[in-house]
Design an enzyme around this catalytic site. Structure first.
Site, PDB file in Angstrom:
ATOM      1  N   ASP A   1     160.604  77.716  30.992  1.00  0.00           N
ATOM      2  CA  ASP A   1     161.578  77.250  29.995  1.00  0.00           C
ATOM      3  C   ASP A   1     161.261  77.834  28.616  1.00  0.00           C
ATOM      4  O   ASP A   1     160.173  77.615  28.082  1.00  0.00           O
ATOM      5  CB  ASP A   1     161.582  75.722  29.918  1.00  0.00           C
ATOM      6  CG  ASP A   1     162.154  75.080  31.160  1.00  0.00           C
ATOM      7  OD1 ASP A   1     163.194  75.561  31.641  1.00  0.00           O
ATOM      8  OD2 ASP A   1     161.568  74.101  31.654  1.00  0.00           O
TER       9      ASP A   1
ATOM     10  N   ASP B   1     155.234  81.260  31.658  1.00  0.00           N
ATOM     11  CA  ASP B   1     155.954  80.003  31.512  1.00  0.00           C
ATOM     12  C   ASP B   1     157.410  80.259  31.914  1.00  0.00           C
ATOM     13  O   ASP B   1     157.840  81.421  32.017  1.00  0.00           O
ATOM     14  CB  ASP B   1     155.853  79.550  30.057  1.00  0.00           C
ATOM     15  CG  ASP B   1     156.721  78.357  29.747  1.00  0.00           C
ATOM     16  OD1 ASP B   1     156.559  77.313  30.413  1.00  0.00           O
ATOM     17  OD2 ASP B   1     157.574  78.479  28.848  1.00  0.00           O
TER      18      ASP B   1
END
Length: 219
Positions: free
Chosen positions: A11, A9
């Site tokens: 953020d 991922d």
């Protein structure tokens, strides 16, 4: 298990974007004449695609209004990146980890709630060119926790679920990995607390990036 594919991922996992997301979420609601959600509420939706995230923050069914808020968020984000105090940074150790994994000849990928334009801006900003073999984004897939992003990453790299791990900071990430039968790894410095990641089924929650290397060494 022998890991060959590591998917991240963005953020809250590789990049510390909490201040940006909270600020832009606040500005988006204000631009639409609405009371902005609390910062903690905005952090809770990080990882979802933009429209589902704004629908959840709105708290009631009004898709046209949620779309207006989404557009206001995009506008706010573009303006925010031009501010003098814009200071997103990669978390300490993130770049070194990516380099270590590349040196081990592992395949790296991304599965993010960002759109492809936003992901490419991150790659450009932090000079991550050539590190990621597969890029999966929210504008070409259903929102997390649907497993489509990870399934596409597996297919694109010729991998099977048992060969892969996914590293993320939210319960959406952990649930997506579990649905795709990919090993779910959480991080303790992101948008959802470590206890929630563990409860969602994380194999392990990292306290520092180097712990991922230990997991891979034992796989």
């Amino acid at each position: 298990m022998s890991i060959r594919l590591v998917i991240f991922d963005i953020d809250g996992t590789l990049v510390d974007s909490q201040r940006t997301i909270v600020s832009c979420g606040t500005m988006a609601f204000e631009a639409c004449g609405l009371e902005p959600p609390a910062p903690e509420a905005i952090r809770r939706i990080v990882g979802l695609s933009l429209l589902p995230a704004m629908q959840q923050l709105l708290g009631y069914e009004d898709e046209p209004l949620a779309r207006r808020i989404s557009e206001a968020y995009r506008d706010a984000y573009l303006r925010y990146r031009e501010r003098a105090d814009y200071n997103e940074a990669m978390f300490d150790g993130a770049r070194e980890l990516l380099q270590d994994l590349t040196a081990r000849e592992l395949i790296l990928g991304v599965a993010t709630g960002k759109a492809m334009r936003g992901l490419r801006a991150i790659i450009e900003r932090y000079d991550l060119h050539g590190l990621f073999v597969t890029l999966q984004t929210a504008d070409i897939h259903p929102s997390k926790p649907h497993p489509a992003m990870l399934e596409a990453a597996l297919a694109e790299t010729g991998s099977v679920a048992g060969d892969a791990v996914f590293v993320g900071d939210t319960t959406f990430d952990i649930e997506m990995a579990r649905q795709a039968r990919v090993l779910p790894i959480g991080v303790a410095w992101g948008n959802h607390p470590a206890a929630e990641l563990e409860a969602a089924g994380a194999h392990r929650v990292l306290r520092q990036f180097g712990e991922l290397l230990d997991i891979l060494d034992r796989s």
